[in-house]
Design a protein around this motif. Sequence first.
Motif, PDB file in Angstrom:
ATOM      1  N   GLY A 198       0.928  -1.200  -0.013  1.00 27.56           N
ATOM      2  CA  GLY A 198       0.023  -0.090  -0.058  1.00 27.56           C
ATOM      3  C   GLY A 198       0.834   1.081  -0.074  1.00 27.56           C
ATOM      4  O   GLY A 198       1.953   1.276  -0.643  1.00 27.56           O
TER       5      GLY A 198
ATOM      6  N   ARG B 200     -15.214   0.368  -7.645  1.00 29.12           N
ATOM      7  CA  ARG B 200     -14.321   0.909  -6.533  1.00 29.12           C
ATOM      8  C   ARG B 200     -14.998   1.706  -5.712  1.00 29.12           C
ATOM      9  O   ARG B 200     -15.118   1.823  -4.261  1.00 29.12           O
ATOM     10  CB  ARG B 200     -13.039   1.253  -6.996  1.00 29.12           C
ATOM     11  CG  ARG B 200     -12.174   0.203  -7.756  1.00 29.12           C
ATOM     12  CD  ARG B 200     -11.482  -0.780  -6.826  1.00 29.12           C
ATOM     13  NE  ARG B 200     -12.677  -2.031  -6.457  1.00 29.12           N
ATOM     14  CZ  ARG B 200     -13.006  -2.851  -7.829  1.00 29.12           C
ATOM     15  NH1 ARG B 200     -12.159  -2.717  -8.638  1.00 29.12           N
ATOM     16  NH2 ARG B 200     -13.532  -3.810  -7.333  1.00 29.12           N
TER      17      ARG B 200
ATOM     18  N   ARG C  53     -13.778   6.796  -1.430  1.00 29.05           N
ATOM     19  CA  ARG C  53     -12.803   6.997  -2.629  1.00 29.05           C
ATOM     20  C   ARG C  53     -12.678   7.964  -3.612  1.00 29.05           C
ATOM     21  O   ARG C  53     -11.798   8.463  -3.991  1.00 29.05           O
ATOM     22  CB  ARG C  53     -12.660   5.458  -2.992  1.00 29.05           C
ATOM     23  CG  ARG C  53     -12.298   4.307  -2.003  1.00 29.05           C
ATOM     24  CD  ARG C  53     -12.553   3.026  -2.775  1.00 29.05           C
ATOM     25  NE  ARG C  53     -11.804   1.971  -2.061  1.00 29.05           N
ATOM     26  CZ  ARG C  53     -11.962   0.678  -2.261  1.00 29.05           C
ATOM     27  NH1 ARG C  53     -12.879   0.461  -3.332  1.00 29.05           N
ATOM     28  NH2 ARG C  53     -11.585  -0.251  -1.679  1.00 29.05           N
TER      29      ARG C  53
ATOM     30  N   ASN D  46      -1.717   2.604  -5.065  1.00 29.10           N
ATOM     31  CA  ASN D  46      -1.913   1.965  -3.609  1.00 29.10           C
ATOM     32  C   ASN D  46      -1.938   0.479  -3.743  1.00 29.10           C
ATOM     33  O   ASN D  46      -2.174  -0.323  -2.602  1.00 29.10           O
ATOM     34  CB  ASN D  46      -2.990   2.518  -2.989  1.00 29.10           C
ATOM     35  CG  ASN D  46      -2.531   3.986  -2.498  1.00 29.10           C
ATOM     36  OD1 ASN D  46      -1.685   4.458  -2.630  1.00 29.10           O
ATOM     37  ND2 ASN D  46      -4.010   4.798  -2.559  1.00 29.10           N
ATOM     38  N   ALA D  47      -1.820  -0.367  -4.657  1.00 26.29           N
ATOM     39  CA  ALA D  47      -2.031  -1.508  -4.987  1.00 26.29           C
ATOM     40  C   ALA D  47      -0.791  -2.516  -5.381  1.00 26.29           C
ATOM     41  O   ALA D  47      -0.815  -3.295  -5.979  1.00 26.29           O
ATOM     42  CB  ALA D  47      -3.180  -1.927  -6.089  1.00 26.29           C
TER      43      ALA D  47
ATOM     44  N   ARG E 172      -8.216  -3.191  -3.905  1.00 24.77           N
ATOM     45  CA  ARG E 172      -7.576  -1.759  -3.306  1.00 24.77           C
ATOM     46  C   ARG E 172      -8.227  -0.867  -4.196  1.00 24.77           C
ATOM     47  O   ARG E 172      -8.504  -1.069  -5.235  1.00 24.77           O
ATOM     48  CB  ARG E 172      -6.230  -2.076  -3.075  1.00 24.77           C
ATOM     49  CG  ARG E 172      -5.733  -2.853  -1.970  1.00 24.77           C
ATOM     50  CD  ARG E 172      -4.224  -3.115  -1.723  1.00 24.77           C
ATOM     51  NE  ARG E 172      -4.133  -4.165  -0.833  1.00 24.77           N
ATOM     52  CZ  ARG E 172      -3.813  -3.792   0.478  1.00 24.77           C
ATOM     53  NH1 ARG E 172      -3.754  -2.835   0.727  1.00 24.77           N
ATOM     54  NH2 ARG E 172      -3.615  -4.955   1.186  1.00 24.77           N
ATOM     55  N   ASP E 173      -7.882   0.315  -3.553  1.00 25.54           N
ATOM     56  CA  ASP E 173      -8.684   1.503  -4.400  1.00 25.54           C
ATOM     57  C   ASP E 173      -7.863   1.847  -5.744  1.00 25.54           C
ATOM     58  O   ASP E 173      -8.442   2.096  -6.849  1.00 25.54           O
ATOM     59  CB  ASP E 173      -8.721   2.775  -3.535  1.00 25.54           C
ATOM     60  CG  ASP E 173      -7.321   3.104  -2.508  1.00 25.54           C
ATOM     61  OD1 ASP E 173      -6.252   2.600  -3.062  1.00 25.54           O
ATOM     62  OD2 ASP E 173      -7.566   4.163  -1.988  1.00 25.54           O
TER      63      ASP E 173
END
Length: 455
Positions: free
Chosen positions: A34, A158, A165, A124-125, A119-120
């Motif tokens: 992340g 998402r 988000r 961040n993934a 994940r968003d």
Amino acid sequence: MLDIKTDTKIQLPQKVKFILEKLAGHGYEAYAVGGCVRDSLLGRIPKDWDITTSALPLQVKALFPRTIDTGLAHGTVTVMLGREGYEVTTYRIDGEYTDARHPREVIFTPSLLEDLKRRDFTINAMAYNEQDGLADAFDGAGDLRRGIIKCVGNPADRFREDALRMLRAVRFAAQLGFGIENQTQNAVKELAGNLKKISAERIQAELVKLAVSPHPERMRDLYELGISRIILPEFDSMMETEQNHPHHCYSVGEHTIYSMQNTGPDKVLRLAMLFHDIAKPSCMTTDADGTSHFHGHPEKSALLAEKIFRRLKFDRSTMDAVCALVRWHDYNPPLSERDIRRAVRKVGLEQYPALFAVKRADILAQSMYQRTEKMEYLDEYERLYHLIQEKGDCLSLKQLAVTGRDIMELGIRQGKEVGGILNMLLDLVLEDPEKNERSFLLYKAREYMDEIHWI
């Protein structure tokens, strides 16, 4: 298939390496994941290091002597090493989202790829350990290089999972100076209404992060993407209110954005600029020649800002500090030491010197009309304030040479009457600082009490 970049090197803290190696030594996969990976690739020092693993929560707990059950149902255990805690979360797949915030259930999975899919944003993934390198299934590293905020997979999915988000996308863009990918933007425009389901506290936290970011002008994105219409409709009104006046060259909203850019990344200052003209749309009157006026807007903006702060569940300290600056941002006392002392007393000593930063930011976001005169006035205002401070002039009851106890010893017992005498004495001292002498003030207090037959 998971994309592993074995040539990427990230400097892991020793305690993070210890946790990863401990898990790997017992046959489990484990990666830093992340934001810490994102920040490391950007050359920044991460504030937190999160770890994801194939180990189940109870298996993690069995390997480390000190753990906290942070969220076992969601797979998270905090491993304590000394006084520092590191969140270790089991690979998981989120179940159905029914409230635009939380999954109804989570399912643990042995697959890192499945975990990264939930994940968003691509940046961040990403996951990393020293043995395998960078796990980057969605080209987050490429998006970092391109300067793009892009959702993992279908952006609408998402955002339906967690509506916050959408605001986070703008916040990350503001913090990193990135653009937002087109499909991600379109999904925000379509689904912004879902932000109504998000708690005020979560909205507030993201709004503050955006406000104090290197790019507060991304507030403009909130308006253009339809986010502010849901979380801060007063900002939309500002963006849509023109200022037809020689002192201005922008709409109220654009003036607000430029003024935010004219202060440093301080929470109180940036929020003061965000709200300093918030009531202008409701105050506007227009002359026959089309000139706009906004009489009384500082006081009304302070009152409206207070309502917004309460709505967004801000702490009282921040609310009071910001609202005071908003209330007095357009107050311009005469330029003499006596008048500045009285101004500081009126406005509140605690508002200085922040008030100068607010006034300067406001002027620099206006038109060039009389700007030189305005800045010269402000410079002299600030010079006199600092001169008064250097001389140690009394500006408040706390600095007065007598106290409430002194007045009570003269025979006055009621707090209201004591306060009245102290304020009378402070007025004398504001007029002439040399009168801040104990024996003189006690003499004046007795004289005043004798005049009104209190003694």
